[in-house]
Design a protein around this motif. Structure first.
Motif, PDB file in Angstrom:
ATOM      1  N   TYR A 248       0.824  -1.215   0.000  1.00 35.90           N
ATOM      2  CA  TYR A 248       0.000   0.000   0.000  1.00 35.90           C
ATOM      3  C   TYR A 248       0.854   1.259   0.000  1.00 35.90           C
ATOM      4  N   PHE A 249       2.155   1.118  -0.196  1.00 38.23           N
ATOM      5  CA  PHE A 249       3.141   2.205  -0.233  1.00 38.23           C
ATOM      6  C   PHE A 249       3.495   2.743   1.153  1.00 38.23           C
ATOM      7  N   ASN A 250       2.925   2.190   2.201  1.00 41.27           N
ATOM      8  CA  ASN A 250       3.232   2.624   3.557  1.00 41.27           C
ATOM      9  C   ASN A 250       4.246   1.688   4.212  1.00 41.27           C
ATOM     10  N   ILE A 251       4.692   2.033   5.411  1.00 38.43           N
ATOM     11  CA  ILE A 251       5.731   1.252   6.078  1.00 38.43           C
ATOM     12  C   ILE A 251       5.255  -0.188   6.316  1.00 38.43           C
ATOM     13  N   ASP A 252       6.137  -1.150   6.030  1.00 38.68           N
ATOM     14  CA  ASP A 252       5.822  -2.562   6.270  1.00 38.68           C
ATOM     15  C   ASP A 252       6.046  -2.838   7.756  1.00 38.68           C
ATOM     16  N   VAL A 253       4.939  -2.909   8.477  1.00 40.05           N
ATOM     17  CA  VAL A 253       4.994  -3.028   9.942  1.00 40.05           C
ATOM     18  C   VAL A 253       5.744  -4.287  10.373  1.00 40.05           C
ATOM     19  N   SER A 254       5.668  -5.338   9.577  1.00 35.56           N
ATOM     20  CA  SER A 254       6.310  -6.607   9.941  1.00 35.56           C
ATOM     21  C   SER A 254       7.831  -6.519   9.934  1.00 35.56           C
ATOM     22  N   LYS A 255       8.378  -5.452   9.361  1.00 33.28           N
ATOM     23  CA  LYS A 255       9.830  -5.325   9.240  1.00 33.28           C
ATOM     24  C   LYS A 255      10.417  -4.284  10.193  1.00 33.28           C
ATOM     25  N   ILE A 256       9.589  -3.739  11.074  1.00 39.11           N
ATOM     26  CA  ILE A 256      10.081  -2.694  11.979  1.00 39.11           C
ATOM     27  C   ILE A 256      10.918  -3.286  13.113  1.00 39.11           C
ATOM     28  N   GLU A 257      10.392  -4.344  13.762  1.00 34.74           N
ATOM     29  CA  GLU A 257      11.011  -4.834  14.998  1.00 34.74           C
ATOM     30  C   GLU A 257      12.464  -5.258  14.789  1.00 34.74           C
ATOM     31  N   GLU A 258      12.753  -5.864  13.647  1.00 34.26           N
ATOM     32  CA  GLU A 258      14.125  -6.334  13.384  1.00 34.26           C
ATOM     33  C   GLU A 258      15.126  -5.184  13.267  1.00 34.26           C
ATOM     34  N   LYS A 259      14.639  -3.963  13.077  1.00 35.18           N
ATOM     35  CA  LYS A 259      15.519  -2.802  12.942  1.00 35.18           C
ATOM     36  C   LYS A 259      15.737  -2.064  14.267  1.00 35.18           C
ATOM     37  N   ILE A 260      15.057  -2.482  15.325  1.00 31.46           N
ATOM     38  CA  ILE A 260      15.176  -1.794  16.610  1.00 31.46           C
ATOM     39  C   ILE A 260      16.479  -2.194  17.302  1.00 31.46           C
ATOM     40  N   THR A 261      17.232  -1.175  17.749  1.00 32.11           N
ATOM     41  CA  THR A 261      18.476  -1.401  18.493  1.00 32.11           C
ATOM     42  C   THR A 261      18.395  -0.592  19.789  1.00 32.11           C
ATOM     43  N   ASP A 262      19.466  -0.647  20.568  1.00 34.63           N
ATOM     44  CA  ASP A 262      19.463   0.138  21.804  1.00 34.63           C
ATOM     45  C   ASP A 262      19.606   1.639  21.535  1.00 34.63           C
ATOM     46  N   ARG A 263      19.863   1.987  20.274  1.00 38.22           N
ATOM     47  CA  ARG A 263      19.939   3.408  19.903  1.00 38.22           C
ATOM     48  C   ARG A 263      18.637   3.941  19.326  1.00 38.22           C
ATOM     49  N   THR A 264      17.687   3.030  19.072  1.00 43.13           N
ATOM     50  CA  THR A 264      16.409   3.447  18.497  1.00 43.13           C
ATOM     51  C   THR A 264      15.616   4.252  19.519  1.00 43.13           C
ATOM     52  N   LYS A 265      15.177   5.428  19.107  1.00 44.96           N
ATOM     53  CA  LYS A 265      14.414   6.287  20.005  1.00 44.96           C
ATOM     54  C   LYS A 265      12.995   6.559  19.524  1.00 44.96           C
ATOM     55  N   ALA A 266      12.750   6.334  18.223  1.00 47.48           N
ATOM     56  CA  ALA A 266      11.420   6.674  17.688  1.00 47.48           C
ATOM     57  C   ALA A 266      11.156   5.925  16.398  1.00 47.48           C
ATOM     58  N   VAL A 267       9.876   5.837  16.059  1.00 42.58           N
ATOM     59  CA  VAL A 267       9.429   5.371  14.743  1.00 42.58           C
ATOM     60  C   VAL A 267       8.678   6.531  14.097  1.00 42.58           C
ATOM     61  N   LEU A 268       9.034   6.834  12.854  1.00 39.02           N
ATOM     62  CA  LEU A 268       8.316   7.848  12.079  1.00 39.02           C
ATOM     63  C   LEU A 268       7.488   7.125  11.028  1.00 39.02           C
ATOM     64  N   VAL A 269       6.170   7.190  11.179  1.00 41.56           N
ATOM     65  CA  VAL A 269       5.248   6.570  10.230  1.00 41.56           C
ATOM     66  C   VAL A 269       4.765   7.639   9.255  1.00 41.56           C
ATOM     67  N   VAL A 270       4.909   7.365   7.959  1.00 42.97           N
ATOM     68  CA  VAL A 270       4.467   8.302   6.925  1.00 42.97           C
ATOM     69  C   VAL A 270       3.223   7.736   6.257  1.00 42.97           C
ATOM     70  N   HIS A 271       2.130   8.478   6.308  1.00 46.60           N
ATOM     71  CA  HIS A 271       0.884   8.052   5.663  1.00 46.60           C
ATOM     72  C   HIS A 271       0.927   8.550   4.215  1.00 46.60           C
ATOM     73  N   LEU A 272       1.558   7.756   3.343  1.00 48.55           N
ATOM     74  CA  LEU A 272       1.900   8.230   2.013  1.00 48.55           C
ATOM     75  C   LEU A 272       0.709   8.209   1.049  1.00 48.55           C
ATOM     76  N   TYR A 273       0.648   9.228   0.218  1.00 46.19           N
ATOM     77  CA  TYR A 273      -0.321   9.378  -0.872  1.00 46.19           C
ATOM     78  C   TYR A 273      -1.762   9.550  -0.385  1.00 46.19           C
ATOM     79  N   GLY A 274      -1.950   9.666   0.941  1.00 47.98           N
ATOM     80  CA  GLY A 274      -3.297   9.887   1.464  1.00 47.98           C
ATOM     81  C   GLY A 274      -3.901   8.700   2.166  1.00 47.98           C
ATOM     82  N   GLN A 275      -3.199   7.547   2.195  1.00 45.22           N
ATOM     83  CA  GLN A 275      -3.741   6.355   2.854  1.00 45.22           C
ATOM     84  C   GLN A 275      -3.158   6.182   4.259  1.00 45.22           C
TER      85      GLN A 275
END
Length: 365
Positions: free
Chosen positions: A109-136
């Motif tokens: 749907y052109f938006n962030i693939d939620v299933s791939k977020i957790e594997e990118k989290i490290t001890d330096r991760t402070k935030a997630v920026l979700v972009v609602h692209l193209y209006g969805q």
């Protein structure tokens, strides 16, 4: 058939011309042009519209983004997870503060693939920026759960999603901060640059209002080193006019999108899909085509304007070459960049113009 341009901002102006002109004169005659009653009224009305408790107007959508991370204290040494196919301003909001973007591939749907977020989290991760692209609207509940689990801040880039909902809740109201742009081409567009931050946190709202005004709560008494990023009275007043018509503005966009979806039958052209449980306000109607460049040229020859949103993913841009990414690092985002094409979709486009676009697309081979 006359030319069908990619966007026409004057059509919407003429729909509400009398109201816009009356409001402009009212503001001009008031003698108060910065941080006055129009801004205060717009902030109240827009907060209510999004279902948030507070709103602070700023000068642009980019300002909303970088100020959001600044007041959250996210900077040097911190990481922020963001989708890899977004507009570069989303990433700039992170890097202006010295933080590092950590990219995640988009979904279908052109938006962030939620299933791939957790594997990118490290001890330096402070935030997630979700972009609602193209209006969805993005799939927000799993993101919220992840942010609670790892005690991360959740920021929403709603520059293209004014009024879009996920599970009945409006974008901007899910996270710690929702960032909006009111650039003229947006569904809720001003007549120049403008933006806003929404939040349910009173302290965040107050911090933004202080920071946007040179770090000053009281004139000439500066609490912090801030910036000059103020939504002006004229833009706020004109936005109030448009906000009062958002239901019909959105309904018109949805009708145009429905006409395209029903009418375009060419198997060479992949139509956008809307995720179940979410909706779209169709800031853009983005199709995909393996021969995108040839399709764009074909439409141009028939005087149909199109735009590519976006031809270069941020990780491959010259601006972020120092991050060290290579072509192939995010193949889905890169494939989208090679295939996406935005069709003309704007308030005031006629049925005849829409049907001309549809006919041309169906005849492409």
């Amino acid at each position: 058939m006359p030319e069908v341009v990619s966007n026409r901002l004057d059509r919407e102006f003429y729909q509400y011309q009398k109201e816009f002109e009356e409001k402009a004169l009212e503001v001009l005659r008031s003698g108060w042009y910065v941080l006055g009653k129009e801004v205060q009224a717009f902030e109240t009305e827009f907060a209510s519209y999004t279902g948030s408790r507070y709103c602070a107007g700023v000068a642009s959508g980019l300002d909303a983004l970088w100020i959001a991370f600044r007041v959250l204290g996210i900077g040097e040494g911190d990481e922020v997870i963001v989708q890899s196919n977004t507009y570069i301003a989303s990433v700039m909001g992170i890097t202006i503060n010295g933080a590092t973007p950590v990219f995640v591939e988009p979904d279908e749907y052109f938006n962030i693939d939620v299933s791939k977020i957790e594997e990118k989290i490290t001890d330096r991760t402070k935030a997630v920026l979700v972009v609602h692209l193209y209006g969805q609207a993005s799939n927000m509940e799993p993101v919220r759960k992840l942010c609670r689990k790892y005690r991360l801040r959740l920021v929403e880039d709603c520059a293209q999603s004014h009024g879009a909902k996920d599970g009945g809740k409006m974008t901007g109201a899910f996270g710690d901060i929702g960032c909006f742009s009111f650039y003229p081409s947006k569904n809720l567009g001003a007549f120049g640059d403008a933006g806003a931050i929404v939040t349910d946190d009173e302290k965040i709202a107050e911090d933004v209002k202080v920071f946007r005004n040179y770090g000053s709560e009281k004139r000439y008494y500066n609490k912090v080193v801030g910036t000059n990023s103020r939504l002006d009275e004229l833009q706020a007043g004109l936005l109030r006019v448009k906000l009062s018509h958002m239901e019909e503005i959105t309904a018109e966009k949805r009708a145009i999108a429905e006409n395209y979806t029903k009418g375009i039958t060419n198997p060479c052209i992949l139509l956008p899909k809307v995720r179940e449980g979410a909706d779209s306000v169709w800031h853009q109607y983005v199709v995909r085509c393996k021969e995108r460049d040839r399709l764009a040229e074909y439409l141009k020859e028939r005087q149909i304007g199109t735009i590519i949103h976006y031809p270069i993913p941020p990780h491959l841009s010259e601006a972020y070459r120092h991050l060290g990414f290579q072509k192939g690092d995010f193949p889905i985002a890169e494939a989208y960049a090679d295939e996406v094409l935005s069709l003309p979709i704007y308030n005031g486009i006629t049925k005849e113009e829409q049907d001309y676009v549809i006919k041309a697309l169906n005849e492409f081979s």
